[in-house]
Design a protein around this motif. Structure first.
Motif, PDB file in Angstrom:
ATOM      1  N   GLY A   1      13.784   4.079   2.490  1.00 13.11           N
ATOM      2  CA  GLY A   1      14.128   4.876   4.643  1.00 13.11           C
ATOM      3  C   GLY A   1      12.802   5.113   4.834  1.00 13.11           C
ATOM      4  N   ALA A   2      11.913   6.438   5.017  1.00 10.22           N
ATOM      5  CA  ALA A   2      11.149   6.906   5.701  1.00 10.22           C
ATOM      6  C   ALA A   2      10.120   7.590   4.807  1.00 10.22           C
ATOM      7  N   ASP A   3      11.082   7.371   3.751  1.00 11.00           N
ATOM      8  CA  ASP A   3       9.352   7.648   2.480  1.00 11.00           C
ATOM      9  C   ASP A   3       8.774   7.050   2.202  1.00 11.00           C
ATOM     10  N   ILE A   4       7.832   7.891   1.450  1.00 11.21           N
ATOM     11  CA  ILE A   4       6.573   6.780   1.687  1.00 11.21           C
ATOM     12  C   ILE A   4       6.232   6.769   0.452  1.00 11.21           C
ATOM     13  N   TRP A   5       5.587   5.601  -0.390  1.00 15.73           N
ATOM     14  CA  TRP A   5       4.998   5.712  -1.378  1.00 15.73           C
ATOM     15  C   TRP A   5       3.994   7.139  -1.800  1.00 15.73           C
ATOM     16  N   ALA A   6       2.808   7.288  -0.511  1.00 12.86           N
ATOM     17  CA  ALA A   6       1.664   8.072  -0.649  1.00 12.86           C
ATOM     18  C   ALA A   6       2.394  10.190  -1.055  1.00 12.86           C
TER      19      ALA A   6
ATOM     20  N   GLY B   1      19.762   0.212  -8.818  1.00 18.87           N
ATOM     21  CA  GLY B   1      20.563  -0.761  -7.926  1.00 18.87           C
ATOM     22  C   GLY B   1      19.899  -1.945  -7.520  1.00 18.87           C
ATOM     23  N   PRO B   2      21.024  -2.615  -6.725  1.00 12.70           N
ATOM     24  CA  PRO B   2      19.820  -4.483  -6.407  1.00 12.70           C
ATOM     25  C   PRO B   2      19.104  -4.095  -5.576  1.00 12.70           C
ATOM     26  N   ALA B   3      18.729  -3.230  -4.656  1.00 11.55           N
ATOM     27  CA  ALA B   3      17.827  -3.618  -3.429  1.00 11.55           C
ATOM     28  C   ALA B   3      16.707  -2.924  -3.661  1.00 11.55           C
ATOM     29  N   ALA B   4      15.059  -4.382  -3.569  1.00 12.03           N
ATOM     30  CA  ALA B   4      14.037  -3.468  -4.048  1.00 12.03           C
ATOM     31  C   ALA B   4      13.611  -2.295  -3.276  1.00 12.03           C
ATOM     32  N   PRO B   5      12.066  -1.505  -4.021  1.00  9.36           N
ATOM     33  CA  PRO B   5      12.125  -0.579  -2.965  1.00  9.36           C
ATOM     34  C   PRO B   5      11.965  -0.553  -1.349  1.00  9.36           C
ATOM     35  N   GLY B   6      11.839  -0.244  -0.675  1.00 11.35           N
ATOM     36  CA  GLY B   6      11.275  -0.664   0.487  1.00 11.35           C
ATOM     37  C   GLY B   6      12.076   0.427   1.580  1.00 11.35           C
ATOM     38  N   ASN B   7      11.491   0.105   2.809  1.00  8.96           N
ATOM     39  CA  ASN B   7      12.321   0.896   4.199  1.00  8.96           C
ATOM     40  C   ASN B   7      14.460   1.221   4.150  1.00  8.96           C
ATOM     41  N   GLY B   8      14.927  -0.381   3.506  1.00  9.59           N
ATOM     42  CA  GLY B   8      16.127  -0.694   3.182  1.00  9.59           C
ATOM     43  C   GLY B   8      16.782  -0.485   1.888  1.00  9.59           C
ATOM     44  N   ALA B   9      15.870   0.220   1.318  1.00  7.41           N
ATOM     45  CA  ALA B   9      16.320   1.130  -0.096  1.00  7.41           C
ATOM     46  C   ALA B   9      17.389   2.483  -0.049  1.00  7.41           C
TER      47      ALA B   9
ATOM     48  N   THR C   1       0.707  -1.312  -0.339  1.00  6.13           N
ATOM     49  CA  THR C   1      -0.296   0.134  -0.089  1.00  6.13           C
ATOM     50  C   THR C   1       0.789   1.350  -0.226  1.00  6.13           C
ATOM     51  N   ALA C   2       0.033   2.811  -0.136  1.00 10.60           N
ATOM     52  CA  ALA C   2       0.800   4.143  -0.295  1.00 10.60           C
ATOM     53  C   ALA C   2       1.684   4.112   0.950  1.00 10.60           C
ATOM     54  N   ALA C   3       1.251   3.452   2.143  1.00  7.66           N
ATOM     55  CA  ALA C   3       1.424   4.325   3.295  1.00  7.66           C
ATOM     56  C   ALA C   3       2.627   3.103   3.815  1.00  7.66           C
ATOM     57  N   SER C   4       3.271   2.206   2.767  1.00  7.19           N
ATOM     58  CA  SER C   4       4.469   1.707   2.847  1.00  7.19           C
ATOM     59  C   SER C   4       5.987   2.763   2.545  1.00  7.19           C
TER      60      SER C   4
END
Length: 200
Positions: free
Chosen positions: A111-116, A176-184, A104-107
């Motif tokens: 880092g802390a940047d979200i899709w929304a 880059g190799p990391a999928a979008p998420g809080n670890g990217a 969801t766009a709340a994810s």
């Protein structure tokens, strides 16, 4: 006979007292904060959430033809046609994609940047994330591909105001190799592109 009756009554009274004490000893004390009634056996919503698996939001895969409307889309990609395993752009580039995951766009996307915030959509909007499995960028493509001269590794797709006359399609490209998420890393974001369904 009267004496025997009194003895029997006394014995019966002792038996009843003993039974009452046994039942009292075997009784289960209610848990703190719960009543001893039937409702004490019903798990709370918080308890259910702690033991039930959390579901990933699902949505039908985005597909169809869309016209470029943002400056980046008009200058870099042109219009796009999306299928289950490809994104084909009119400005001489196409991308093969693997199986999508949906969040969801709340994810967060980095880092802390979200899709929304990135797409300007509501927090419950589904976001489809696809790994890029192949990339074909022709000589007519301006500025290279979705990530310029770098290879795109993931694309994310979201529909803003889906099903309404104001619907827009948002695409973000990542390298880059990391999928979008809080670890990217925030630096993995190449750019965002906006389209509208053809026929709107």
């Amino acid at each position: 006979m009267i004496r025997a009756g009194l003895l029997w009554a006394g014995t019966l009274a002792l038996m009843l007292v003993a039974c009452g004490e046994t039942a009292k000893d075997n009784a289960v004390a209610p848990v703190d904060g719960e009543s001893a009634g039937v409702n004490a056996a019903i798990p709370s919503p918080a308890m259910l959430n702690s033991v039930l698996p959390q579901r990933t939001p699902t949505a039908a895969p985005v597909a169809g033809s869309f016209a470029a409307v943002s400056n980046t889309a008009m200058s870099v990609t042109g219009d796009v046609t999306i299928a289950a395993d490809t994104l084909s752009f009119s400005l001489d580039q196409s991308y093969g994609t693997g199986g999508a995951s949906v969040t969801t766009a709340a994810s967060p996307y980095a880092g802390a940047d979200i899709w929304a915030d990135l797409f300007g959509v509501t927090a419950d909007t589904p976001v489809e994330i696809r790994p890029v499995t192949s990339e074909q960028v022709g000589a007519k493509a301006r500025n290279g591909g979705l990530c310029g001269k770098a290879k795109a590794s993931f694309v994310a797709i979201a529909r803003k105001a889906a099903g309404t006359p104001d619907e827009l399609l948002q695409i973000a490209a990542f390298q880059g190799p990391a999928a979008p998420g809080n670890g990217a890393s925030p630096d993995s974001l190449c750019g965002t592109y906006t389209y509208m369904p053809k026929g709107n």
